[in-house]
Design an enzyme around this catalytic site. Structure first.
Site, PDB file in Angstrom:
ATOM      1  N   HIS A 139      64.848  32.691  46.228  1.00  0.00           N
ATOM      2  CA  HIS A 139      66.063  33.348  46.725  1.00  0.00           C
ATOM      3  C   HIS A 139      67.237  32.830  45.901  1.00  0.00           C
ATOM      4  O   HIS A 139      67.194  31.705  45.390  1.00  0.00           O
ATOM      5  CB  HIS A 139      66.225  32.946  48.195  1.00  0.00           C
ATOM      6  CG  HIS A 139      67.365  33.586  48.910  1.00  0.00           C
ATOM      7  ND1 HIS A 139      68.647  33.086  48.854  1.00  0.00           N
ATOM      8  CD2 HIS A 139      67.418  34.678  49.706  1.00  0.00           C
ATOM      9  CE1 HIS A 139      69.437  33.842  49.594  1.00  0.00           C
ATOM     10  NE2 HIS A 139      68.717  34.821  50.123  1.00  0.00           N
ATOM     11  N   ASP A 171      62.646  25.088  49.771  1.00  0.00           N
ATOM     12  CA  ASP A 171      63.394  26.072  50.537  1.00  0.00           C
ATOM     13  C   ASP A 171      62.417  26.669  51.540  1.00  0.00           C
ATOM     14  O   ASP A 171      61.575  27.504  51.186  1.00  0.00           O
ATOM     15  CB  ASP A 171      63.957  27.138  49.588  1.00  0.00           C
ATOM     16  CG  ASP A 171      64.540  28.325  50.340  1.00  0.00           C
ATOM     17  OD1 ASP A 171      64.414  28.378  51.572  1.00  0.00           O
ATOM     18  OD2 ASP A 171      65.109  29.212  49.670  1.00  0.00           O
ATOM     19  N   GLN A 211      61.916  30.737  54.997  1.00  0.00           N
ATOM     20  CA  GLN A 211      60.969  31.742  55.509  1.00  0.00           C
ATOM     21  C   GLN A 211      59.675  31.100  56.005  1.00  0.00           C
ATOM     22  O   GLN A 211      58.766  31.823  56.419  1.00  0.00           O
ATOM     23  CB  GLN A 211      60.648  32.770  54.412  1.00  0.00           C
ATOM     24  CG  GLN A 211      61.839  33.562  53.929  1.00  0.00           C
ATOM     25  CD  GLN A 211      62.415  34.516  54.982  1.00  0.00           C
ATOM     26  OE1 GLN A 211      61.812  34.765  56.016  1.00  0.00           O
ATOM     27  NE2 GLN A 211      63.600  35.030  54.716  1.00  0.00           N
ATOM     28  N   LYS A 224      67.036  32.438  61.464  1.00  0.00           N
ATOM     29  CA  LYS A 224      65.784  33.136  61.156  1.00  0.00           C
ATOM     30  C   LYS A 224      64.681  32.707  62.121  1.00  0.00           C
ATOM     31  O   LYS A 224      63.539  33.147  61.998  1.00  0.00           O
ATOM     32  CB  LYS A 224      65.352  32.846  59.719  1.00  0.00           C
ATOM     33  CG  LYS A 224      66.311  33.421  58.660  1.00  0.00           C
ATOM     34  CD  LYS A 224      65.750  33.236  57.281  1.00  0.00           C
ATOM     35  CE  LYS A 224      66.761  33.429  56.180  1.00  0.00           C
ATOM     36  NZ  LYS A 224      67.255  34.796  56.063  1.00  0.00           N
ATOM     37  N   CYS A 248      68.389  39.503  47.708  1.00  0.00           N
ATOM     38  CA  CYS A 248      68.933  38.258  47.142  1.00  0.00           C
ATOM     39  C   CYS A 248      67.851  37.521  46.343  1.00  0.00           C
ATOM     40  O   CYS A 248      67.762  36.287  46.384  1.00  0.00           O
ATOM     41  CB  CYS A 248      69.512  37.338  48.215  1.00  0.00           C
ATOM     42  SG  CYS A 248      70.824  38.092  49.143  1.00  0.00           S
TER      43      CYS A 248
END
Ligand code: C6P
Length: 424
Positions: A137, A214, A217, A240, A380
């Site tokens: 991302h 990261d 997700q 999220k 993104c």
């Protein structure tokens, strides 16, 4: 194009009471502008919030609101207790060794920027290398480009293969003795690809590199144990995973957080201040300058408890079932191309697709008319689009409350789009 047989039976465990879960999300009962019933499949962008989270935030502002760490009065002590309690809940959720290793930020983006400014800017020298991947991302690309331009650091990207997986041969070549930081996503937001951390992390560690994950997700969708991953920094966002916007987490090993420079100066992050100089408070206060999003963090606590009660194994199993089903059904629609790994097991609950030369924004518009909310665009993640040689995709993404019926609604809406534009 992904072609899979529709799996028999339900992989979702019986104990997973979807009707009960859906009752906790009143927003799922509303209609959209066209009058169609909402089918919310834009969970990778942000999830919905259950009544338990909304109630917790309301309760905080109604009964306990005060600033934290500053007052001796009852409300301030209650607010501080609630806020610090969520630090412990977060620690347990990702199995971090210590609560003081949890730093609250405004989101994944701020968490990555905090590492770039506070750690990498201090410890990386010109000529040192940061290795990222083409699946990142923008928030795990742009901070490193800014640092590269400021500090003369090299930035390299492990390429993505046509099926949306990582080129591991290239990874073995790119990660080397000059690598000081591996900055890698646990799961691609654009394609759902689960990155092979179990292979990448040992490669980086063999060269003494620090690893930042990261996990924006990943933490919302599968069990994540930061100690088992053997990484150094993990970033994710509350919004999220059923929590409020404006709250995120940076977990880091204590020694690394302790050695970092603060990113922002101000209240709550200092030990002493004179007009000449200041000294810093201990971690995590050192890295949380100013009044944080107290009500948001308290609400996040309710989100973590909700997910914990469901069980992250169950969440993953449920999403895997929906993903398998969606890959099979959508793959049968004439003209549809599905991007990303063929096997549902290799991805999270994300299905990115296109419909011949229909622009994904048009797909998104026609689907919205039928109540189906997806995201259309580059997500993104423009390097992913560049690797696929497409300007954009349509993306459906699932969460705990989605059903096979909703996947059917998605497929019907895509079929209607296909008829409208004469594809297939
Ligand atoms: N992805 C999506 O629609 P923030 O905005 O800081 O909460 O999260 C940024 C971010 C970082 N990494 C990954 C893998 C992400 O998916 C996101 C946010 C959203 O895919 C909005 S662009």
């Amino acid at each position: 194009m992904v072609q899979q047989a529709i799996p028999e039976g339900q992989a979702t465990p019986r104990a997973y009471d979807i009707a009960k879960i859906r009752r906790d999300f009143p927003i799922l009962n509303r209609d959209v502008a066209s009058g169609a019933k909402l089918v919310y499949l834009d969970n990778a962008a942000t999830s919905q919030r259950p009544v338990q989270v909304i109630a917790e935030i309301t309760r905080f502002y109604r009964d306990h609101n005060a600033n934290i760490h500053r007052g001796v009065h009852t409300l301030s002590q209650e607010a501080t207790g609630l806020y610090e309690g969520v630090r412990e809940t977060t620690r347990a959720f990702i199995n971090a060794p210590e609560a003081r290793e949890i730093v609250f930020t405004s989101g994944t983006t701020e968490a990555v920027n905090l590492v770039a400014h506070g750690w990498a800017r201090k410890f990386l020298q010109p000529g040192d290398e940061i290795v990222a991947t083409e699946l990142e991302h923008h928030s795990n690309i742009v901070p490193w480009q800014m640092l590269r331009d400021e500090r003369g650091i090299e930035l390299k990207f492990i390429p993505m293969l046509a099926d949306g997986t990582l080129d591991m041969d290239a990874a073995r070549e790119l990660i080397g003795p000059k690598t000081k930081l591996l900055a890698v996503s646990a799961m691609s937001n654009a394609l759902g690809t689960i990155l092979p951390l179990e292979e990448l992390v040992p490669l980086a560690k063999a060269h003494g590199a620090t690893v930042l994950v990261d996990a924006a997700q990943a933490v919302p969708h599968m069990p994540i144990d930061v100690q088992a991953l053997d990484v150094d920094f993990v970033a994710f966002s509350a919004h999220k995973m059923l929590g409020p916007t404006g709250v995120g987490v940076l977990w880091g090993r204590f020694e690394l957080l302790d050695a970092m420079d603060p990113f922002m100066g101000g209240g709550d992050m200092i030990l002493t201040v004179t007009t000449e100089e200041s000294t810093w408070a201990e971690v995590p206060a050192k890295l949380e300058a100013g009044t944080p999003n107290i009500g948001g963090v308290v609400g996040f606590g309710a989100a973590l408890r909700y997910l914990d009660e469901l069980g992250m194994d169950q969440v993953r199993a449920h999403e895997l079932d929906l993903t398998r089903y969606a890959l099979a059904r959508l793959g049968d629609v004439p003209g549809v191309t599905i991007y990303g790994p063929d096997n549902a097991e290799d991805r999270g609950g994300v299905v990115s697709f296109s419909l011949e030369d229909v622009h994904p924004h048009d797909i998104g518009q026609v689907l919205d008319d039928q109540g189906v909310a997806i995201r259309a665009g580059h997500h993104c993640a423009q390097p992913v689009m560049a690797a696929l040689e497409v300007p954009a995709t349509a993306r459906a993404s699932f969460y705990i409350y989605n059903t096979r019926d909703e996947v059917d609604s998605l497929v019907s809406a895509v079929e209607a789009t296909s008829r409208m534009f004469g594809t297939g």
